[in-house]
Design a protein around this motif. Structure first.
Motif, PDB file in Angstrom:
ATOM      1  N   ARG A  99       3.620   4.949   8.125  1.00  0.00           N
ATOM      2  CA  ARG A  99       4.325   3.487   8.575  1.00  0.00           C
ATOM      3  C   ARG A  99       4.147   2.528   7.370  1.00  0.00           C
ATOM      4  O   ARG A  99       4.923   1.655   7.488  1.00  0.00           O
ATOM      5  N   ARG A 100       2.925   2.168   7.161  1.00  0.00           N
ATOM      6  CA  ARG A 100       2.624   0.914   6.324  1.00  0.00           C
ATOM      7  C   ARG A 100       1.920   1.414   4.922  1.00  0.00           C
ATOM      8  O   ARG A 100       1.058   1.160   4.594  1.00  0.00           O
ATOM      9  N   PRO A 101       2.901   2.164   4.117  1.00  0.00           N
ATOM     10  CA  PRO A 101       2.389   2.660   2.767  1.00  0.00           C
ATOM     11  C   PRO A 101       1.926   1.438   2.045  1.00  0.00           C
ATOM     12  O   PRO A 101       0.979   1.640   1.001  1.00  0.00           O
ATOM     13  N   GLU A 102       2.678   0.279   2.014  1.00  0.00           N
ATOM     14  CA  GLU A 102       2.270  -0.823   1.117  1.00  0.00           C
ATOM     15  C   GLU A 102       0.905  -1.650   1.543  1.00  0.00           C
ATOM     16  O   GLU A 102       0.397  -2.402   0.830  1.00  0.00           O
ATOM     17  N   LEU A 103       0.432  -1.162   2.799  1.00  0.00           N
ATOM     18  CA  LEU A 103      -0.598  -1.841   3.371  1.00  0.00           C
ATOM     19  C   LEU A 103      -1.982  -1.393   3.052  1.00  0.00           C
ATOM     20  O   LEU A 103      -2.923  -1.785   2.877  1.00  0.00           O
ATOM     21  N   TYR A 104      -2.136   0.216   3.457  1.00  0.00           N
ATOM     22  CA  TYR A 104      -3.153   0.845   3.264  1.00  0.00           C
ATOM     23  C   TYR A 104      -3.468   1.710   1.879  1.00  0.00           C
ATOM     24  O   TYR A 104      -2.402   2.230   1.371  1.00  0.00           O
ATOM     25  N   LYS A 105      -4.573   1.441   1.075  1.00  0.00           N
ATOM     26  CA  LYS A 105      -4.916   1.851   0.013  1.00  0.00           C
ATOM     27  C   LYS A 105      -5.491   3.215   0.023  1.00  0.00           C
ATOM     28  O   LYS A 105      -5.706   3.697  -0.996  1.00  0.00           O
ATOM     29  N   ALA A 106      -6.108   3.800   1.111  1.00  0.00           N
ATOM     30  CA  ALA A 106      -6.666   4.998   1.398  1.00  0.00           C
ATOM     31  C   ALA A 106      -6.554   5.160   2.940  1.00  0.00           C
ATOM     32  O   ALA A 106      -6.725   4.337   3.797  1.00  0.00           O
ATOM     33  N   ALA A 107      -6.650   6.362   3.349  1.00  0.00           N
ATOM     34  CA  ALA A 107      -6.768   6.978   4.519  1.00  0.00           C
ATOM     35  C   ALA A 107      -7.723   8.055   4.901  1.00  0.00           C
ATOM     36  O   ALA A 107      -7.412   8.960   4.053  1.00  0.00           O
ATOM     37  N   ILE A 108      -8.577   8.092   5.763  1.00  0.00           N
ATOM     38  CA  ILE A 108      -9.451   9.165   6.099  1.00  0.00           C
ATOM     39  C   ILE A 108      -9.108   9.527   7.573  1.00  0.00           C
ATOM     40  O   ILE A 108      -9.378   8.750   8.451  1.00  0.00           O
ATOM     41  N   GLY A 109      -9.013  10.857   7.868  1.00  0.00           N
ATOM     42  CA  GLY A 109      -8.752  11.377   9.139  1.00  0.00           C
ATOM     43  C   GLY A 109      -9.624  12.374   9.371  1.00  0.00           C
ATOM     44  O   GLY A 109      -9.892  13.407   8.539  1.00  0.00           O
ATOM     45  N   ILE A 110     -10.291  12.285  10.518  1.00  0.00           N
ATOM     46  CA  ILE A 110     -11.464  13.108  10.980  1.00  0.00           C
ATOM     47  C   ILE A 110     -11.185  14.022  12.181  1.00  0.00           C
ATOM     48  O   ILE A 110     -10.846  13.239  13.177  1.00  0.00           O
ATOM     49  N   CYS A 111     -11.190  15.117  12.173  1.00  0.00           N
ATOM     50  CA  CYS A 111     -10.578  15.871  13.467  1.00  0.00           C
ATOM     51  C   CYS A 111      -9.342  15.302  14.142  1.00  0.00           C
ATOM     52  O   CYS A 111      -9.281  15.292  15.345  1.00  0.00           O
TER      53      CYS A 111
END
Length: 676
Positions: A543-555
């Motif tokens: 949704r906000r590619p301009e906002l978040y510089k990294a994403a970590i998804g666990i399970c």
């Protein structure tokens, strides 16, 4: 799909009863960890957060005469368990030590005024195995056996529970669960143990000599009972997949079990046992009944299966657990407000719990864990954003509070303080969020950490993951978005079928609020989470590619139609119940298929612009690992930066500390690169 605060997490800090009497701390000064530091010390290194807990339990004898503190010394390879005995009338005096030997001591409680029940885990040493009667050994394979030792606090002599049943001891790994301390029968407790055919049995065990007799035999799915006056009146079964709990009731004198309720495992349930009453066949439970917003403690008549009116209900807050004294008598209920709070059946007790909160700077959760039969002496378990866990003894008559144990000793000045934010959302609602500053509180990057569930919630309790991130110089934000649990059914239902929009909007609004309030760096924000939080992290990146510089998804869940199809694969009644549960929360695939596709990060991988790190337990029974594998493949196919780390022989984020430490090192390195 949870990682957050549940009733079970709170209850794990308590024993059989939680009460606090009127006392001496009205107007007490803040403890706060001692005098303010003159020069600020450096934040802790990552490894410091993974030091094994030293104190495992601190418990008060029923009469209030003695305190026992369970300590784990030694090393992982050469563990040493000990019990320190303290005279309650001289709590700062010399302690008398009882050596338990080369074992891992996990938990402890008083069986009567002399004997302590200690749960131990043994994974090696032929001599140690002989001491607990186990002969389970295989070359190259390590087994862990759990047992209950009954230890005399006077002489230190110990017996193994079920000592007279050598065949059971030799072949069973798990014989370490007490379900009723039987306050009116000081010589016995009730325990559960597996039979040779894999069915659970309920046993009365003599704590003086370890001899046991079976009282009840469960069904194929039984995992526990609740009892009244030593008689089983409630039984808990689970389906083969481990996702649905069925609760049965039976009034004294009845032979047949009647179904009371089915609840979904792994989220905060809306039904649980609290305790007995002085009327046969009438017990106390916490439950939300039809037409009511909040869960509350109430009576349940086991003959008619009818519920009484709420006791100590609080508007907008679900009950966490009921409080009982050492005799099993109900004295109030726990809720989460500004911090952990109580509604007492004796209202005057509230002032004294509030005084304890002031003593700890109004920063911690003060769990009231033990009370003697005279209601004069208490044990409090204290946790908080900068307190990993500490035990205190309070003597109401002596007007004294004494520290008696700590999980870890950490300097509060080297940890990040947390404050509660009231966030106004774009559609005019108000949600709570917790913002943790790095030590020193200088403006800088922000890590957003949405919780799992989603119908659980975050609190001010100790969160190691938060403090590890704060120690890197980063702010950490944990929003309780609409759809969270703990605030009543009305609040939770505002997130139903709103995955990907309203629930994400609440997270985004909390981010904007925190950035504006603290002047944080809006160009350096990352998002990570576990289970539903993993979904929120990846959906945030979409949704906000301009906002978040990294994403970590666990399970995490990343494809809603695929997840719903997986939930529907069972055609038994519990399986159908789970599917219907998620249909109400996520949406009906037949009626809302396109909307579920739009709300699925895997279907929108091309919109992600930041690097992604995925983690999943290969044996996860809640969210299948295929969700992460397909998310990785979709991101790779779209030319995005992604890595998937699979944890072998692990389930839904239940890996050991060593694995968690290694993963946290990876998370920190990824975020450092993103914030560079």
């Amino acid at each position: 799909m949870s990682k957050g605060f549940t009733r079970a997490a709170a209850a794990a800090l308590s024993r059989r009863g939680l009460l606090f009497g009127t006392g001496a701390l009205l107007g007490a000064a803040t403890l706060g960890g001692g005098s303010p530091a003159v020069a600020r010390a450096a934040p802790y290194a990552l490894d410091a957060f993974f030091t094994p807990s030293r104190t495992r339990a601190a418990v008060l004898s029923p009469s209030g005469g003695r305190i026992a503190v369970l300590e784990q010394l030694g090393t992982e390879d050469e563990p040493e368990g000990v019990i320190d005995i303290i005279q309650a009338d001289d709590p700062e005096g010399a302690r008398r030590r009882i050596q338990l030997g080369r074992i891992e001591a996990e938990a402890m409680e008083w069986g009567n005024d002399d004997r302590l029940l200690v749960r131990v885990a043994i994974t090696d040493s032929t001599g140690a195995r002989a001491a607990i009667g186990s002969n389970i050994r295989r070359p190259g394979i390590e087994f862990t056996s759990r047992r209950i030792l009954s230890v005399s606090a006077t002489t230190g002599d110990a017996v193994v529970m079920f000592q007279d049943q050598r065949q059971r001891l030799r072949h069973s790994l798990d014989m370490g669960r007490v379900i009723d301390l039987l306050p009116q029968d000081p010589d016995h407790v009730l325990m559960i143990a597996w039979e040779r055919d894999g069915v659970l049995g309920l046993h009365r065990v003599n704590i003086n000599d370890g001899r046991a007799e079976r009282l009840e035999r469960g069904s194929a799915g039984t995992f526990g009972w609740n009892t009244q006056n030593g008689v089983a009146v409630m039984r808990h079964d689970i389906n083969s997949r481990g996702t649905v709990e069925t609760v049965y009731g039976r009034a004294p004198g009845e032979q047949d079990w009647k179904m009371i309720r089915r609840t979904r495992v792994n989220d905060a349930p809306d039904f649980s046992w609290v305790g007995s009453t002085d009327r046969p066949g009438v017990v106390l439970v916490s439950a939300r009944v039809e037409g009511e917003d909040v869960e509350a403690v109430r009576e349940l008549d086991l003959a008619s299966l009818s519920f009484g009116p709420p006791i100590n209900a609080r508007e907008g807050r679900d009950v966490l657990y009921g409080l009982r004294d050492s005799a099993g008598r109900y004295v109030g209920a726990a809720y989460y407000g500004q911090r952990l709070e109580y509604e007492f059946s004796e209202p005057a007790l509230g002032a004294h719990h509030r005084a304890l909160n002031r003593f700890f700077g109004d920063e911690c959760d003060v769990h009231l864990s033990d009370i003697d039969t005279a209601r004069n002496r208490f044990i409090a378990v204290v946790t908080g954003p900068r307190e990993p866990g500490a035990w205190f003894f309070y003597d109401r008559t002596a007007r004294a509070i004494v520290p008696i144990g700590a999980a870890q000793t950490m300097d509060v000045e080297r940890l990040g303080p947390t404050e509660t934010l009231a966030v106004r959302t774009r559609d005019g609602a108000t949600i709570e969020a917790y913002l943790t500053a790095p030590p020193g509180a200088a403006p800088g990057p922000l890590v957003v950490l949405p919780h799992g569930g989603p119908e659980v919630r975050d609190t001010l309790a100790w969160d190691r993951q938060v403090q590890v991130l704060a120690a890197q110089g980063w702010w950490v934000l944990r929003p309780n978005f609409r759809g969270s649990g703990g605030y009543g059914l009305g609040f939770a239902s505002q997130g139903w079928t709103r995955w990907g929009d309203r629930m994400q909007e609440d997270v985004e609004d909390a981010v904007a609020h925190a950035v504006a309030l603290k002047g944080l760096d809006s160009g350096r924000i990352a998002i990570m989470g576990t289970s539903y939080g993993g979904y929120a992290a990846l959906m945030g990146a979409v949704r906000r590619p301009e906002l978040y510089k990294a994403a970590i998804g666990i399970c995490g869940v990343y494809d809603l139609p695929d997840m719903m199809a997986w939930e529907r694969r069972e055609d038994d009644t519990p399986g159908q119940m789970i599917y219907e549960f998620w249909t109400r929360r996520i949406g009906d695939p037949e009626a809302a298929g396109p909307a579920l596709e739009t709300a699925s990060p895997r279907r929108r991988a091309a919109e992600v612009s930041c690097p992604v790190f995925l983690v999943h337990g290969v044996e996860d029974p809640i969210v299948p690992v295929i969700q992460s594998r397909r998310m990785r493949d979709a991101l790779r196919g779209a030319g995005k930066s992604v890595e998937l780390f699979e944890v072998r022989d692990a389930g839904h984020a239940d890996w050991p500390d060593a694995t968690e430490r290694d993963l946290m090192t990876r998370y920190v390195e990824l975020l450092r690169q993103a914030f560079a």
